[in-house]
Design a protein around this motif. Structure first.
Motif, PDB file in Angstrom:
ATOM      1  N   PRO A 109       0.949  -0.662  -0.082  1.00 16.70           N
ATOM      2  CA  PRO A 109       0.140   0.310   0.299  1.00 16.70           C
ATOM      3  C   PRO A 109       1.032   1.260  -0.204  1.00 16.70           C
ATOM      4  CG  PRO A 109      -0.966  -1.214   1.349  1.00 16.70           C
ATOM      5  CD  PRO A 109       0.270  -2.348   1.156  1.00 16.70           C
ATOM      6  N   ARG A 110       1.142   2.032  -1.155  1.00 19.01           N
ATOM      7  CA  ARG A 110       1.410   3.501  -1.466  1.00 19.01           C
ATOM      8  C   ARG A 110       2.591   3.253  -1.179  1.00 19.01           C
ATOM      9  NH1 ARG A 110      -2.256   4.727   3.461  1.00 19.01           N
ATOM     10  NH2 ARG A 110      -0.874   3.184   4.422  1.00 19.01           N
ATOM     11  N   GLU A 167      -0.199   0.120   7.669  1.00 23.11           N
ATOM     12  CA  GLU A 167      -1.600   0.378   7.738  1.00 23.11           C
ATOM     13  C   GLU A 167      -2.489   0.341   8.923  1.00 23.11           C
ATOM     14  OE1 GLU A 167      -3.726  -0.167   4.995  1.00 23.11           O
ATOM     15  OE2 GLU A 167      -2.115   0.775   4.028  1.00 23.11           O
ATOM     16  N   GLN A 171      -4.105   5.396   9.449  1.00 24.90           N
ATOM     17  CA  GLN A 171      -3.027   5.327   9.402  1.00 24.90           C
ATOM     18  C   GLN A 171      -2.905   6.851   8.505  1.00 24.90           C
ATOM     19  OE1 GLN A 171      -0.749   3.748   9.399  1.00 24.90           O
ATOM     20  NE2 GLN A 171       0.643   4.163   8.344  1.00 24.90           N
ATOM     21  N   GLN A 172      -3.665   6.935   7.091  1.00 28.52           N
ATOM     22  CA  GLN A 172      -4.391   8.150   5.905  1.00 28.52           C
ATOM     23  C   GLN A 172      -4.001   9.627   7.166  1.00 28.52           C
ATOM     24  OE1 GLN A 172      -3.869   7.643   2.418  1.00 28.52           O
ATOM     25  NE2 GLN A 172      -3.071   9.995   2.991  1.00 28.52           N
TER      26      GLN A 172
END
Length: 327
Positions: A109-110, A167, A171-172
């Motif tokens: 992720p990312r 994660e 998290q964002q």
């Protein structure tokens, strides 16, 4: 608030397009996301930022760069390396012929790259900035700002490096806030350098007379300020205050006040359905007519023309500049 805090309100990360790239030389990415502002750091290895017009800039490990858009540019291991991947809005990755390779290059992720063992790691975040208030900040920055690790917010970037692959809950939000902190700390480190030629409004924030006056203006722009009333609030004579304000900020107090009110009005006109009369009262004008007179004197267009998103010059309609387009 102080002027920098106000200007940064429109440059905050909200679900920021955050990217963590693991790369192995030779590599080069064409950045074509059209973002008005980007922050990038070489967490491991080095990277060159290569604008289409201007000199390449080297980022060593831990250095941080702020890049103004929306013009496109290239980031690579060497200024001569040709890009083979284009970074588009939303961190969508394509080949030069437009084939989407976002999923093919996703490592986590990312996180993107050909292999998790690459020698270079670059973290970046982009801001889709808009608004006249934020433009007052962007307009005083060079196209590329670089702050070396020894002068910059290393602890924040270390936290970013730790968090980017996670994660966990929220998290964002964590990444957004860390990105904001990195941007603010980098700007402060940049403006502290003599070669930055920091704007007067930034330098004046530390002055015992003018700093408080700037905060008064930003906290209450609709207040019926006069030079005398501002001087009285900060405990100075009118003449001393006016002279010191002009010397430090670079313009008289009421000129600065007008510019700030017009910037606020410009954003309200674009971002809300408020009537021009309501906007006028929110920023310190008695009615729509008074705002229109001031707005046209400062911007050369009426509030209603500004709201349509065009500039009228000599009878010609000129649309705002659009970013260049890559294949």
């Amino acid at each position: 608030m102080d002027p920098l805090a106000d200007l940064l309100q429109g440059v905050r990360a909200h679900s920021a397009a955050f990217c963590h790239a693991i790369l192995q030389p030779p590599w080069a990415l064409r950045i074509a996301d059209g973002a008005r502002l980007a922050l990038a750091s070489a967490l491991r290895g080095h990277a060159w930022i290569v604008p289409d017009h201007g000199e390449p800039v080297l980022l060593d490990t831990g250095d941080i760069a702020i890049v103004k858009g929306p013009d496109h540019y290239t980031v690579g291991d060497d200024p001569a390396t040709a890009p083979d991947v284009i970074v588009r809005p939303g961190n969508r990755l394509t080949t030069l012929d437009g084939t989407d390779v976002t999923e093919a290059l996703r490592l986590a992720p990312r996180t993107s790259g050909h292999s998790p063992d690459g020698s270079t790691t670059v973290a970046s975040g982009t801001y889709q900035v808009d608004g006249e208030v934020s433009d007052r900040l962007l307009n005083v920055l060079p196209d590329i700002v670089v702050v070396r690790r020894s002068d910059g917010p290393a602890p924040v970037m270390d936290l970013l490096a730790q968090e980017v692959g996670g994660e966990g809950p929220g998290q964002q939000i964590v990444l957004d806030r860390l990105l904001d902190l990195a941007l603010i700390a980098t700007l402060r480190a940049w403006f502290a350098r003599p070669e930055a030629h920091a704007p007067g409004w930034y330098l004046a924030q530390g002055d015992p007379l003018i700093g408080p006056a700037l905060r008064l203006i930003h906290d209450a722009p609709a207040h019926p300020w006069t030079v005398a009333s501002m001087a009285g609030k900060v405990g100075a004579s009118r003449a001393t205050f006016a002279r010191r304000f002009a010397d430090l900020v670079g313009e008289p107090p009421l000129t600065y006040l007008t510019g700030w009110r017009i910037a606020l009005a410009a954003d309200l006109l674009r971002r809300s359905d408020l009537t021009i009369d309501s906007v006028a009262r929110q920023v310190g004008y008695a009615n729509a007519f008074a705002l229109s007179v001031a707005f046209k004197r400062v911007r050369g267009v009426s509030p209603s023309q500004h709201r349509t998103g065009v500039t009228v010059n000599g009878g010609l309609t000129i649309h705002h500049r659009q970013p260049t387009v890559d294949a």
